[in-house]
Design an enzyme around this catalytic site. Structure first.
Site, short mmCIF file in Angstrom:
data_model
loop_
_atom_site.label_atom_id
_atom_site.label_comp_id
_atom_site.label_asym_id
_atom_site.label_seq_id
_atom_site.Cartn_x
_atom_site.Cartn_y
_atom_site.Cartn_z
N ASP A 132 0.48 -1.23 -0.22
CA ASP A 132 -0.07 -0.46 -0.29
C ASP A 132 0.61 0.87 -0.19
O ASP A 132 2.54 0.81 0.31
CB ASP A 132 -0.52 0.12 1.33
CG ASP A 132 -2.19 -0.79 1.24
OD1 ASP A 132 -2.17 -1.79 0.32
OD2 ASP A 132 -2.72 -1.01 2.74
N ARG A 182 -1.73 -0.78 -8.42
CA ARG A 182 -3.02 0.23 -7.75
C ARG A 182 -3.08 1.25 -8.04
O ARG A 182 -2.17 2.08 -7.79
CB ARG A 182 -2.97 -0.37 -6.55
CG ARG A 182 -4.44 0.12 -5.96
CD ARG A 182 -5.07 -0.74 -5.04
NE ARG A 182 -4.85 -1.54 -4.37
CZ ARG A 182 -4.21 -1.71 -3.26
NH1 ARG A 182 -3.55 -1.48 -1.80
NH2 ARG A 182 -4.52 -3.29 -2.92
P1 FAD Z 1 -14.03 9.23 -4.07
O1 FAD Z 1 -13.66 11.03 -5.09
O2 FAD Z 1 -13.89 9.47 -3.01
O3 FAD Z 1 -15.77 8.99 -4.59
C1 FAD Z 1 -16.27 9.00 -5.99
C2 FAD Z 1 -17.41 8.49 -6.22
O4 FAD Z 1 -17.81 7.55 -5.52
C3 FAD Z 1 -18.64 9.13 -4.97
O5 FAD Z 1 -18.79 10.53 -5.72
C4 FAD Z 1 -19.84 8.66 -5.08
O6 FAD Z 1 -20.03 8.67 -6.02
C5 FAD Z 1 -18.80 6.56 -5.14
N1 FAD Z 1 -18.90 7.00 -3.83
C6 FAD Z 1 -18.15 6.68 -2.70
N2 FAD Z 1 -17.72 6.32 -1.47
C7 FAD Z 1 -19.65 5.31 -2.21
C8 FAD Z 1 -20.58 4.98 -1.21
N3 FAD Z 1 -19.40 4.82 0.46
N4 FAD Z 1 -21.77 4.44 -0.94
C9 FAD Z 1 -22.12 4.82 -2.93
N5 FAD Z 1 -20.82 5.37 -3.35
C10 FAD Z 1 -20.34 6.08 -2.85
N6 FAD Z 1 -5.57 5.46 -0.77
C11 FAD Z 1 -4.35 5.14 -0.20
O7 FAD Z 1 -3.97 6.31 -0.34
N7 FAD Z 1 -3.22 4.64 -0.33
C12 FAD Z 1 -3.54 3.32 -0.88
O8 FAD Z 1 -2.43 1.83 -0.99
C13 FAD Z 1 -5.18 2.92 -1.27
N8 FAD Z 1 -5.16 1.75 -1.77
C14 FAD Z 1 -6.70 1.21 -1.83
C15 FAD Z 1 -7.62 0.13 -2.27
C16 FAD Z 1 -8.47 0.08 -2.91
C17 FAD Z 1 -8.62 -0.61 -3.58
C18 FAD Z 1 -9.31 0.89 -2.38
C19 FAD Z 1 -10.52 0.99 -3.04
C20 FAD Z 1 -8.63 2.29 -2.24
C21 FAD Z 1 -7.02 2.65 -1.82
N9 FAD Z 1 -7.11 3.67 -0.88
C22 FAD Z 1 -5.94 3.28 -0.72
C23 FAD Z 1 -8.13 4.60 -1.31
C24 FAD Z 1 -7.74 5.46 -2.02
O9 FAD Z 1 -7.06 6.69 -1.85
C25 FAD Z 1 -9.25 6.93 -1.95
O10 FAD Z 1 -8.84 7.06 -0.47
C26 FAD Z 1 -10.83 6.19 -2.01
O11 FAD Z 1 -10.82 5.16 -2.77
C27 FAD Z 1 -12.11 6.48 -2.25
O12 FAD Z 1 -11.98 7.54 -3.41
P2 FAD Z 1 -12.96 7.23 -4.28
O13 FAD Z 1 -11.55 6.93 -6.30
O14 FAD Z 1 -14.05 5.58 -4.38
O15 FAD Z 1 -13.49 7.68 -4.73
#
Ligand code: FAD
Length: 305
Positions: A132, A182
């Site tokens: 990560d 990722r």
């Molecule tokens: P966002 O801008 O948060 O959400 C975009 C849209 O997604 C929202 O407007 C909505 O439409 C939809 N949405 C989001 N949440 C919900 C919900 N609960 N219910 C319904 N709709 C929703 N970050 C790191 O810094 N380091 C890492 O190693 C890391 N690993 C990750 C591994 C995985 C598998 C994932 C999925 C995320 C990881 N992250 C990591 C977190 C990532 O950086 C984001 O903070 C997180 O994924 C939120 O961003 P998003 O792309 O979902 O978009």
């Protein structure tokens, strides 16, 4: 208001006293929606349920603020236990881990020792391990360690964050390693000196790096809950005839479970990130910071208790 809440929960996520209290009082206050449980048996049960629905998994033993060698070794032991469980139970699961939990803030030697211990066993058992990405201050060190390990092992990948200005260049620098990456938006609070402050710029950069890494011919995990990014990826792979075997989608356990299943039904690989362990507090607070709707969900849970 949303920014205030985000900052508040990110502040809480780093509070050591609250982390200790949370460990003592167990998986309360709705955290079980996002965390599989505290033990490897809890994790195995959840992974099996997800696998039965056609979802692949990457499992993560939660741990933050590791500041002594004994704890880092203990974290590595938990990772080894997870790898053995994946192999024994024939689960469709990879492993994710954080460099700080392996001893990054203590010594490079300790991290490398723990990583090699884990990757040796993971290789024997056919388990892929993703490192990560944590906050900006650890990014360069994490990438240096990743590069070293990638020369020795083919079962290791890492994460790049779209909110960092440096990421486009990092993808080019890593290109010759043919890395399995990722790609995410980024979960930490960073200064505008190193990261795009505006969400729309993060989203644009996310699309840019997805295209860059896919067109470099490297395996890409698009980790997001954002439909606009998922749609963009689907169109892109169609336009450039990129096979489904070169990419996958990833989401977090407990977030948009119906959408996860839909993507499987559409024929894509969908991997769910499943965290478990007693140290769930910081992870849980970052999920609350991301989305105020999650806070409402948790509050409803507390009121019902
Ligand atoms: P966002 O801008 O948060 O959400 C975009 C849209 O997604 C929202 O407007 C909505 O439409 C939809 N949405 C989001 N949440 C919900 C919900 N609960 N219910 C319904 N709709 C929703 N970050 C790191 O810094 N380091 C890492 O190693 C890391 N690993 C990750 C591994 C995985 C598998 C994932 C999925 C995320 C990881 N992250 C990591 C977190 C990532 O950086 C984001 O903070 C997180 O994924 C939120 O961003 P998003 O792309 O979902 O978009």
């Amino acid at each position: 208001m949303e920014q205030l809440m985000r900052d508040f929960f990110l502040f809480l996520s780093k509070n050591k006293t609250l982390t200790k209290l949370a460990k003592q009082y167990g998986l309360r206050f709705g955290a079980s929606r996002f965390v599989a449980g505290e033990t490897i048996d809890d994790a195995v049960r959840v992974i099996r349920q997800l696998n039965e629905k056609g979802l692949a998994v990457t499992v993560d033993y939660l741990g933050e603020f590791v500041d002594n060698e004994r704890e880092a070794n203990e974290m590595a032991r938990h990772c080894l236990e997870a790898i053995e469980a994946i192999s024994r139970e024939k689960l469709n699961s990879q492993l994710s881990l954080k460099m700080t939990s392996m001893g990054l803030d203590i010594s490079d030697d300790l991290v490398m020792r723990n990583m090699r211990r884990i990757l040796d066993v993971a290789k024997q058992r056919g388990v892929f391990v993703t490192i990560d990405m944590e906050d900006y201050s650890r990014c360069q060190k994490t990438l240096d360690i990743f590069k070293q390990l990638k020369k020795e092992y083919d079962n290791v990948g890492t994460v790049l964050q779209a909110y960092l200005y440096r990421t486009e260049k990092d993808i080019e620098d890593l290109k010759s390693y043919r890395p399995n990456l990722r790609l995410v938006k980024g979960a930490y609070k960073e200064s505008p000196e190193v990261a795009f402050p505006e969400k729309k710029d993060v989203d644009e950069n996310f699309k840019k790096i997805i295209k860059q890494h896919l067109l470099n011919g490297n395996y890409t995990a698009v980790a997001t809950h954002d439909d606009a990014i998922i749609e963009y990826t689907k169109q892109l792979v169609k336009e450039y005839n990129i096979p489904n075997s070169q990419f996958e989608f990833q989401m977090l356990y407990g977030i948009r479970p119906e959408r996860q299943i839909e993507l499987v039904r559409e024929g894509y690989t969908m991997r769910v990130y499943v965290p478990y362990g007693t140290d769930w507090y910081g992870y849980f607070m970052r999920r609350l910071a991301e989305r105020p709707a999650n806070v409402a969900f948790v509050l409803k849970g507390i009121i019902r208790k």
